[in-house]
Design an enzyme around this catalytic site. Sequence first.
Site, PDB file in Angstrom:
ATOM      1  N   ARG A 105       0.918  -1.175  -0.100  1.00 41.35           N
ATOM      2  CA  ARG A 105      -0.178   0.101   0.164  1.00 41.35           C
ATOM      3  C   ARG A 105       0.928   1.310  -0.003  1.00 41.35           C
ATOM      4  NH1 ARG A 105      -5.214   1.931  -0.975  1.00 41.35           N
ATOM      5  NH2 ARG A 105      -5.992   2.809   0.906  1.00 41.35           N
ATOM      6  N   THR A 392     -10.196   0.387  -9.185  1.00 46.08           N
ATOM      7  CA  THR A 392      -8.969  -0.363  -8.667  1.00 46.08           C
ATOM      8  C   THR A 392      -9.232  -1.650  -9.489  1.00 46.08           C
ATOM      9  OG1 THR A 392      -9.412   0.304  -6.557  1.00 46.08           O
ATOM     10  CG2 THR A 392      -8.435  -1.889  -6.523  1.00 46.08           C
ATOM     11  N   ASN A 412      -6.609   4.459  -6.849  1.00 44.58           N
ATOM     12  CA  ASN A 412      -7.616   5.036  -6.093  1.00 44.58           C
ATOM     13  C   ASN A 412      -8.748   5.411  -7.166  1.00 44.58           C
ATOM     14  OD1 ASN A 412      -9.370   5.404  -3.995  1.00 44.58           O
ATOM     15  ND2 ASN A 412      -8.581   7.476  -3.742  1.00 44.58           N
ATOM     16  N   ASP A 434      -7.939   8.435   0.757  1.00 41.83           N
ATOM     17  CA  ASP A 434      -8.285   7.306   1.591  1.00 41.83           C
ATOM     18  C   ASP A 434      -8.253   7.655   3.124  1.00 41.83           C
ATOM     19  OD1 ASP A 434      -9.830   5.813  -0.133  1.00 41.83           O
ATOM     20  OD2 ASP A 434      -8.187   4.253  -0.374  1.00 41.83           O
TER      21      ASP A 434
END
Length: 583
Positions: A105, A392, A412, A434
């Site tokens: 991530r 995504t 995103n 996010d």
Amino acid sequence: MSLIKTSSTYISVISVWFLPWTVMAQPAAIAMPDIYSAQTAKQILMQGGNAVDAAVASAFVLAVTYPEAGNLGGGGFLTLFEPNKQSNNATHEPNQGKSYFLDYREKAPLAAFRDLYLDSNKAVVPYRSLVGYQASGVPGTVRGMWKVHQRFGHLPWKRLLSSAIQLAKQGFVVSEPLAQRAIWYQQWIIDKSPIPLNYTAYFADLKTNSIFKQPELAKTLTLIAEQGADAFYTGKIAQQIVKQMQKPESMADKGLITLADLKGYQAIWRQPVQGQWQGRTIVSAPPPSSGGIAIIQLLKMKSLLEESHKPSWLKAEANLPEQAFKAHVYAELEKRVYADRAFYLGDPDFIDVPIKQLISETYLTSRIKGVLLDNISDTESLKPGKLESPETTHFSIIDSQGMAVSNTYTLNMPFGSGVVIEGAGFLMNDEMDDFSTKPGVANVFGVVGGKANEIAPSKRMLSSMSPTIVLKGGQVEMVVGTPGGSTIITSVFQAIVNVVESGMSAQQAVDAPRVHHQLLPVNQIAYNPELSDATKAALELMGYHLKHNSYMGDVQLIANINGHWQAASDKRGQGVSEVFSLD
Ligand code: GLY
């Protein structure tokens, strides 16, 4: 290369008696979001690559042919199952294998801080976390692919990038949906950034049926093929990223990512979150994803509710159209899960996430107490329980030895921040959205967050991505996942329930109508595709507001159903899936 061919009983028998250490070969299967990634994954597996090789090669291909979500400038999660190559000598049954989870991530840049996206009046500056230079976290995809390949890959790294390089150099045929999404994005960002962005200069030529070439991206991929991930994090590409971040004139518009951010970026092996349900082990994404916890909570709460409220369950089920009853029950469970998500979940390197408690039977039994089967339970009073993108892309792969990869990665929003790294030809993510930019204020997916997910330097933002593997008897039964922002969780949940409890084929399970409730807006159920008039009328009578979502995921599912492998790509997308033998 497999030693045993599934089609040959003779060789299988020999393997049992003379090669007891060998895992029985099975067909391979892929469920991929586009034709190019499907062709590449199959080719790699046919050439003797394993599921990880196929995943790495496909991820780089999608960075070329699926620019709205496939990426170099984003990040993601990968769930992996490695079968144990040693069988149990006494029973000749394969031993249980091992599950792994790789977190690649994005991270907040070192210069990020809690109120980054607030003005002097503490009001959220619209779109700053979503569009332009400051919207990007430090990308993780290239490091993630490198790391998983270093540990589990079989074929040489360089070879895995060759399809992507070729497609970037020679071009690929643009599909109509891709062209439409590119036009939509071009129009959408026009008034969202105070300074011009270079998205259009790079992607205006995404026109239906045209051949789209990306020479700069081909050079970038070649550097990564030749020099590995360091090309991206400390080499020429790192320099290009930082140069681009500094392009805007005003400090308020400059990007935050520095060479130190890139050099310091690490992908992390974490324990996947695992829960027992219906004789199976659900293996899924731990924090910083909310996905695994939420999916296990949903599955377990559904079973607990059904068992403990049998008479009222049957009565309510009889009084409502089937789809309406399901939608209501799912909504009741989902709003509880999203309340927990907003309060408890964030980056585990920064906060303690009570994973075990959140998925424990005791906690979930207390959590279903307020569920009403024939009416909507109150949302305003629904607090987190007490403890005693949309874009995504996802793919699912299993190889002939039973190694499985479930991978979801993203920029995103489609096409990310709209900022392309000049000279390198790839888009940057807008994953900073996010984070909870301000507690209680919803992000682009409409989900709210709290303190656990506030911005801090080097912190990972909370995600809903849920690459999942379902094990039964210690072997892979399903490999599943989807894009769709906050709807990812509820889509994966419904696909699993559709196979296990509704007896659907893999294709039926991914195509079936899906519903989604995420606590807020109050009493809103989103759905896709159409629900029957009777279903809608029944739900509206109960007090729900119904919203047709034009987009609700693109599930890629591989499932072993009654001993047969099936692979299915959601009819909502353009995926390609196949089960094939390596003969
Ligand atoms: N950016 C969507 C997610 O990570 O859930």
